[in-house]
Motif scaffolding. Structure first.
Motif, mmCIF file in Angstrom:
data_model
loop_
_atom_site.group_PDB
_atom_site.id
_atom_site.type_symbol
_atom_site.label_atom_id
_atom_site.label_comp_id
_atom_site.label_asym_id
_atom_site.label_seq_id
_atom_site.Cartn_x
_atom_site.Cartn_y
_atom_site.Cartn_z
ATOM 1 N N PRO A 50 0.809 -1.229 0.000
ATOM 2 C CA PRO A 50 0.000 0.000 0.000
ATOM 3 C C PRO A 50 0.843 1.280 0.000
ATOM 4 O O PRO A 50 0.521 2.247 -0.695
ATOM 5 C CB PRO A 50 -0.834 -0.111 1.275
ATOM 6 N N ALA A 51 1.922 1.277 0.757
ATOM 7 C CA ALA A 51 2.799 2.458 0.775
ATOM 8 C C ALA A 51 3.506 2.629 -0.569
ATOM 9 O O ALA A 51 3.671 3.754 -1.058
ATOM 10 C CB ALA A 51 3.823 2.335 1.900
ATOM 11 N N TYR A 52 3.916 1.520 -1.181
ATOM 12 C CA TYR A 52 4.550 1.594 -2.498
ATOM 13 C C TYR A 52 3.583 2.154 -3.529
ATOM 14 O O TYR A 52 3.945 3.002 -4.342
ATOM 15 C CB TYR A 52 5.023 0.216 -2.965
ATOM 16 N N LYS A 53 2.329 1.683 -3.517
ATOM 17 C CA LYS A 53 1.339 2.162 -4.486
ATOM 18 C C LYS A 53 1.075 3.649 -4.316
ATOM 19 O O LYS A 53 0.957 4.378 -5.304
ATOM 20 C CB LYS A 53 0.026 1.380 -4.350
ATOM 21 N N LEU A 54 0.982 4.103 -3.070
ATOM 22 C CA LEU A 54 0.754 5.520 -2.815
ATOM 23 C C LEU A 54 1.929 6.360 -3.321
ATOM 24 O O LEU A 54 1.726 7.399 -3.956
ATOM 25 C CB LEU A 54 0.545 5.759 -1.317
#
Length: 93
Positions: A50-54
């Motif tokens: 999720p942090a990578y996608k953001l």
């Protein structure tokens, strides 16, 4: 009251440190191509993706085939930790 705030900020800083280490471990695991069915690999993927996608949504992170999203996130989290600690220090002392 100030001891409570210091304690809560300490917990927050420790949680950020733990997440930084999770990101570092997950990034290192991508170099060795681990088994995607391994439960630990799945947990690390679920915690970091999720942090990578953001990050990837707002910043181009792939340069010459190297994904710099983990590095960007770690630096951002370190900056956040410093800012939080400075704000609390200035408010309490």
């Amino acid at each position: 009251m100030s001891e409570l705030i210091i304690g809560l900020v300490g917990i927050l800083v420790n949680l950020i440190n733990i997440y930084i280490w999770i990101i570092i471990i997950a990034a290192l695991l991508t170099w060795v191509n681990p088994d995607p069915h391994n439960p630990i690999v799945q947990i690390l993927y679920r915690l970091t993706e999720p942090a990578y996608k953001l990050t990837r949504r707002y910043i181009p992170t792939v340069f010459n085939g190297i994904d710099l999203a983990p590095l960007i996130i770690v630096i951002a989290l370190q900056v956040i930790m410093v800012v939080i600690q400075a704000v609390v220090r200035s408010l309490l002392y």
